[in-house]
Design a protein around this motif. Structure first.
Motif, PDB file in Angstrom:
ATOM      1  N   HIS A 364     -25.805  26.298  12.717  1.00  0.00           N
ATOM      2  CA  HIS A 364     -24.591  26.960  12.522  1.00  0.00           C
ATOM      3  C   HIS A 364     -23.957  26.541  13.790  1.00  0.00           C
ATOM      4  O   HIS A 364     -22.590  25.925  13.823  1.00  0.00           O
ATOM      5  CB  HIS A 364     -24.962  28.429  12.580  1.00  0.00           C
ATOM      6  CG  HIS A 364     -23.637  28.980  12.791  1.00  0.00           C
ATOM      7  ND1 HIS A 364     -22.582  29.087  11.595  1.00  0.00           N
ATOM      8  CD2 HIS A 364     -22.785  29.809  13.794  1.00  0.00           C
ATOM      9  CE1 HIS A 364     -21.704  29.648  12.052  1.00  0.00           C
ATOM     10  NE2 HIS A 364     -21.675  30.468  13.188  1.00  0.00           N
ATOM     11  N   GLU A 365     -24.477  26.280  15.091  1.00  0.00           N
ATOM     12  CA  GLU A 365     -23.636  25.932  16.203  1.00  0.00           C
ATOM     13  C   GLU A 365     -23.305  24.156  15.978  1.00  0.00           C
ATOM     14  O   GLU A 365     -22.310  23.842  16.336  1.00  0.00           O
ATOM     15  CB  GLU A 365     -24.737  26.105  17.525  1.00  0.00           C
ATOM     16  CG  GLU A 365     -24.562  27.546  17.519  1.00  0.00           C
ATOM     17  CD  GLU A 365     -25.654  27.568  19.027  1.00  0.00           C
ATOM     18  OE1 GLU A 365     -25.733  28.795  19.322  1.00  0.00           O
ATOM     19  OE2 GLU A 365     -26.314  26.857  19.399  1.00  0.00           O
ATOM     20  N   GLN A 366     -24.220  23.380  15.450  1.00  0.00           N
ATOM     21  CA  GLN A 366     -24.059  21.967  15.242  1.00  0.00           C
ATOM     22  C   GLN A 366     -22.863  21.866  14.435  1.00  0.00           C
ATOM     23  O   GLN A 366     -21.950  21.000  14.467  1.00  0.00           O
ATOM     24  CB  GLN A 366     -25.215  21.511  14.811  1.00  0.00           C
ATOM     25  CG  GLN A 366     -24.937  20.045  14.702  1.00  0.00           C
ATOM     26  CD  GLN A 366     -26.486  19.149  14.349  1.00  0.00           C
ATOM     27  OE1 GLN A 366     -27.586  19.956  14.090  1.00  0.00           O
ATOM     28  NE2 GLN A 366     -26.524  18.035  14.252  1.00  0.00           N
ATOM     29  N   GLN A 367     -22.862  22.709  13.216  1.00  0.00           N
ATOM     30  CA  GLN A 367     -21.844  22.461  12.130  1.00  0.00           C
ATOM     31  C   GLN A 367     -20.404  23.096  12.800  1.00  0.00           C
ATOM     32  O   GLN A 367     -19.516  22.258  12.601  1.00  0.00           O
ATOM     33  CB  GLN A 367     -21.981  23.379  10.784  1.00  0.00           C
ATOM     34  CG  GLN A 367     -21.119  23.281   9.774  1.00  0.00           C
ATOM     35  CD  GLN A 367     -21.563  24.044   8.655  1.00  0.00           C
ATOM     36  OE1 GLN A 367     -22.422  24.714   8.563  1.00  0.00           O
ATOM     37  NE2 GLN A 367     -20.599  23.983   7.775  1.00  0.00           N
ATOM     38  N   GLU A 368     -20.381  24.062  13.707  1.00  0.00           N
ATOM     39  CA  GLU A 368     -19.133  24.508  14.251  1.00  0.00           C
ATOM     40  C   GLU A 368     -18.642  23.540  15.257  1.00  0.00           C
ATOM     41  O   GLU A 368     -17.523  23.333  15.429  1.00  0.00           O
ATOM     42  CB  GLU A 368     -19.397  25.847  14.955  1.00  0.00           C
ATOM     43  CG  GLU A 368     -18.230  26.546  15.350  1.00  0.00           C
ATOM     44  CD  GLU A 368     -18.562  27.746  16.163  1.00  0.00           C
ATOM     45  OE1 GLU A 368     -17.575  28.441  16.691  1.00  0.00           O
ATOM     46  OE2 GLU A 368     -19.652  28.241  16.187  1.00  0.00           O
ATOM     47  N   TRP A 369     -19.465  22.771  15.977  1.00  0.00           N
ATOM     48  CA  TRP A 369     -19.190  21.682  17.121  1.00  0.00           C
ATOM     49  C   TRP A 369     -18.771  20.702  16.183  1.00  0.00           C
ATOM     50  O   TRP A 369     -17.420  20.098  16.834  1.00  0.00           O
ATOM     51  CB  TRP A 369     -20.355  21.354  17.991  1.00  0.00           C
ATOM     52  CG  TRP A 369     -20.006  20.404  18.951  1.00  0.00           C
ATOM     53  CD1 TRP A 369     -19.651  20.547  19.767  1.00  0.00           C
ATOM     54  CD2 TRP A 369     -20.278  18.917  18.622  1.00  0.00           C
ATOM     55  NE1 TRP A 369     -19.495  19.552  20.671  1.00  0.00           N
ATOM     56  CE2 TRP A 369     -19.935  18.355  19.951  1.00  0.00           C
ATOM     57  CE3 TRP A 369     -20.665  18.057  17.916  1.00  0.00           C
ATOM     58  CZ2 TRP A 369     -20.067  17.199  20.277  1.00  0.00           C
ATOM     59  CZ3 TRP A 369     -20.642  16.667  17.975  1.00  0.00           C
ATOM     60  CH2 TRP A 369     -20.427  16.343  19.336  1.00  0.00           C
TER      61      TRP A 369
END
Length: 802
Positions: A364-369
């Motif tokens: 989720h954090e990687q997709q948001e970044w």
């Protein structure tokens, strides 16, 4: 006696005939007409018009011979020799030809010379060409015409051109009064060339000759003809070029003293060598010491032959050059403004090739970044986990980050700047809080309505109980100050408006003045409870006292007649007297402003529309019914005037100036220059040291009379013209009225100390009047004791502000 044969010729010396021969010639009448100057032809006269002179020679007549230059010459040689033989052989008594030939002096000279010359001499000179021709003039005398002189032979100037002017160094301006400009070699006049219209017409009629340049020869005045080579030389000179092909502008220097194998024999100077040439120079010594110091410090190294290692190092540096701008940089603590290059922060756990699990992002954090923009990301990379260091790939943003790092170091200013933390509010002057400056009017307490049209002027009674007003409907009305109820009304004119209303100062007698048209009305309002019997009697006495003085002290002329006056004091009609109008003052022009003196006996009126500027301002004496015009000639168009509250000073405002006059000394004390385009109203402070000036160009000007002629403060708060301004009689307040429909209340504190400036603080903006036909508030007045203001508007209303 010897006579000159012709002008510009050599003198021919011939013997004078004997008296017997002269008598014989006179007997035949051969000299008839010889003395008549009018009979001679023009060719016998000299060129310059001078008479022939006689010369006396001391030699014997028997030894006189004919000059070789004066030997007669002609193409017909035989005729001349025949005539000479006849002169020699013929008898003087019987030969007629000899008599006719000797009619003139020249003939007698020639005959005498030929008589003494042998015939063989003439025959020997037969080969010589004569230089004249014998002709007969109008009187029958022989005339000798000489041929033209060849300049190449007979003149000393063998290079003289044909037709040249022979006047020498004489300026041509000497011949301005003559038709000619000089003489040629033959003595003929050189005519002045044509100029102006004649020359233009001549040039138009003929073609331009070849070689014509438009230049004129200054010696002859004729057109100057130049060859192609001369034109080329002139063209090169105008272009600053070399005039000739063989000319060298930069020749070799000629060495006068030494060089080319020669040595100078004598030196230029025999002075001994100076001592300074044998002593080392101080500047050279300093330079040598600098070099020695540099050698000791190692900054200058002596020459050393390069080795093989030096050559290899130079070749390697030439193949690959690397520069590190900050490699040798050291912090310079000696200068406080120096800032060292910023250091990169050390790497953290997230930058490791094998970071802890808590630093690794989830899906989720990687997709948001990845969905965020590059500018919004908190970090430029995403942490990754690698099992071994050898599995770490190359960083794709390495070159970009290093380039941005170099840009930051290169472009970022690295000088410490002292930032000034100044509060803008601290730069403004410290003004008191308006709440601390109360009381001042804030709200509209009363509205008085009743006028039809604009209310032009208002006035507050000295007691503070009543308000008087005048408007375009020609009526004067009196209102109650607190309730706004109309107490009294009178109509003065059906066509003229009431421009000014004003109360007389003092509470002993209440007199109301109103200016309507060209008449000033003095009114004692008749209303129940308005006056006490004592006050009404005192008011009537003030107005009636002037009639007795005017009747007994009327001004008379030298002839005993009454002086004509520019104003008339009279009683009005019975109808007006019943309404309270007891006195009228009629002027020759319409007064626009009226102001009272503090004592109540003098009043001034200003009529801007008068034809004569000397009668624009008038000062009237109520107790004497007299009118004075203090100005014989006024500079500018008068607008308003007022009296000083405590001194005999009189202020007059024109369109752009305010002048202060001393009434006792009758001179101007000061001239104020407010800088306004058109002054509308003025108001003097009760202390008399400050003056307020209102103008139609939306400015309110505060003048301190002790400081100078320019404004102390300029207030620009209105968007339209300012019509009126008024100081409060007792409180530190003043107000102005503008065409934008608003009144502005200011706090104006004035102290008696000349070292302390006046304090001006804006307090309140009062709005309530409507703008009618671009006119708003027309007048404003203060209550004599309270902080209450009254305003008159173009909407026909009167408002009381408390």
């Amino acid at each position: 006696m010897v006579q000159r044969a012709g002008q510009k010729r050599k003198v021919v010396e011939v013997p004078v005939p004997a008296p017997e021969q002269i008598d014989e010639e006179l007997g035949y009448g051969a000299v008839d007409g010889a003395l008549d100057d009018e009979g001679d032809s023009e060719e016998d006269l000299s060129d310059d018009g001078s008479d022939e002179e006689l010369e006396i020679d001391g030699e014997d007549d028997s030894e006189a011979e004919l000059d070789s230059d004066e030997i007669p010459s002609s193409e017909d040689d035989e005729d001349i020799r025949q005539q000479m033989r006849e002169l020699k052989t013929s008898n003087g008594d019987n030969d007629i030809a000899s008599q006719e030939l000797t009619r003139s002096d020249i003939a007698r000279k020639v005959s005498a010379a030929s008589a003494r010359m042998p015939l063989s001499a003439l025959e020997d000179d037969a080969d010589d060409v004569p230089n004249y021709t014998v002709m007969t003039d109008a009187n029958g005398d022989p005339r000798y015409v000489y041929g033209e002189i060849d300049a190449a032979y007979d003149s000393d100037d063998s290079d003289a051109p044909a037709g040249a002017n022979t006047i020498g160094d004489i300026p041509l301006s000497y011949y301005d009064a003559y038709p000619h400009i000089g003489y040629d070699i033959n003595g003929r006049r050189i005519q002045r060339p044509a100029k102006g219209e004649a020359l233009d017409s001549l040039l138009d009629s003929i073609d331009i000759p070849k070689g014509w340049t438009g230049l004129t020869d200054p010696a002859t005045g004729k057109p100057l003809k130049l060859s192609r080579e001369d034109l080329e030389v002139l063209k090169k000179l105008t272009r600053h070029e070399t005039p000739g092909d063989g000319y060298d502008p930069y020749p070799d220097m000629v060495e006068y003293f030494t060089g080319k194998g020669m040595e100078e024999v004598m030196p230029i100077s025999a002075a001994p060598e100076p001592k300074r040439r044998f002593i080392p120079s101080m500047h050279e010594h300093k330079r040598v010491m600098k070099i020695v110091k540099a050698i000791k410090e190692g900054r200058i190294k002596p020459y050393r032959a390069p080795t093989e290692e030096d050559r290899e190092r130079e070749e390697a540096e030439a193949d690959f050059a690397s520069y590190d701008v900050w490699a040798n940089e050291q912090p310079r603590a000696d200068h406080v403004m120096n800032v060292p290059a910023p250091k990169l922060p050390p790497p953290g756990y997230e930058e490791s090739y094998h970071p802890p699990p808590e630093y690794l992002p989830d899906k989720h954090e990687q997709q948001e970044w990845e969905e965020q923009d590059e500018e919004d990301r908190t970090r430029d990379f995403m942490p990754r986990d690698h099992t071994a260091l050898r599995k770490v790939p190359g960083y794709e943003q390495f070159i970009k980050e290093k380039f941005e790092r170099c840009l930051d170091l290169y472009l970022a200013p690295r000088v410490r700047r002292s930032k000034l933390n100044i509060d803008p509010e601290s730069l403004l002057p410290k003004l008191p809080d308006p709440a601390e400056l109360k009381p001042f009017p804030t709200t509209c307490a009363t509205v008085c309505r009743g006028h039809e049209g604009r209310v032009r002027s208002i006035a507050v009674d000295p007691s503070g109980w009543y308000i008087a007003s005048g408007g375009d409907d020609g009526t004067v009305r009196v209102w109650d100050f607190k309730t706004g109820r109309q107490l009294w009304r009178i109509k003065l004119s059906a066509s003229e408006p009431v421009n000014v209303v004003s109360w007389r100062p003092g509470q002993d007698a209440r007199v109301l003045t109103a200016c309507c048209g060209e008449t000033v009305y003095f009114i004692v309002p008749q209303s129940d409870g308005f006056y006490t019997p004592e006050a009404e009697a005192a008011s009537r006495e003030v107005l009636d006292s002037g009639f007795g003085y005017a009747a007994s002290n009327g001004s008379k002329t030298v002839a005993g007649q009454d002086k004509p006056s520019s104003s008339s004091w009279a009683r009005p009609s019975a109808a007006l007297q019943e309404r309270g109008v007891l006195l009228t003052l009629t002027l020759r022009s319409t007064p626009k402003t009226l102001s009272w003196h503090r004592r109540g006996d003098y009043l001034s009126t200003v009529s801007p529309t008068t034809a004569a500027t000397s009668t624009a301002i008038a000062i009237h004496t109520l107790s004497k019914h007299q009118t004075q015009h203090p100005f014989k000639r006024l500079k500018g168009l008068a607008q308003t005037a007022c009296f000083h509250p405590s001194k005999p000073l009189f202020f007059v405002a024109t369109r752009q100036r305010v002048r202060m006059y001393d009434l006792q000394q009758q001179k101007m004390e000061k001239e104020l220059m407010p800088g306004a385009r058109w002054i509308s109203d003025i108001s003097l402070h009760p202390l008399g040291s400050n003056l307020l000036i209102a103008s139609y160009d939306k400015r309110l000007l505060w003048h301190d009379l002790d400081l100078g002629t320019t404004p102390y403060k300029t207030l620009r708060y209105h968007s339209k013209a300012i019509r009126a301004v008024e100081f409060h009689p007792s409180l530190p307040l003043f107000a102005d009225a503008s065409d934008d429909g608003s009144l502005q209340i200011f706090h104006g504190k004035v102290v008696g100390d000349s070292l302390e400036n006046a304090t001006v603080v804006p307090l309140k903006v009062l709005r309530g009047h409507r703008v009618v036909r671009e006119l708003g508030v027309l007048d404003v007045k203060w209550h004599p004791r309270e902080a209450w203001a009254v305003s008159a508007g173009a909407d026909g209303s009167i408002r009381v502000w408390m």
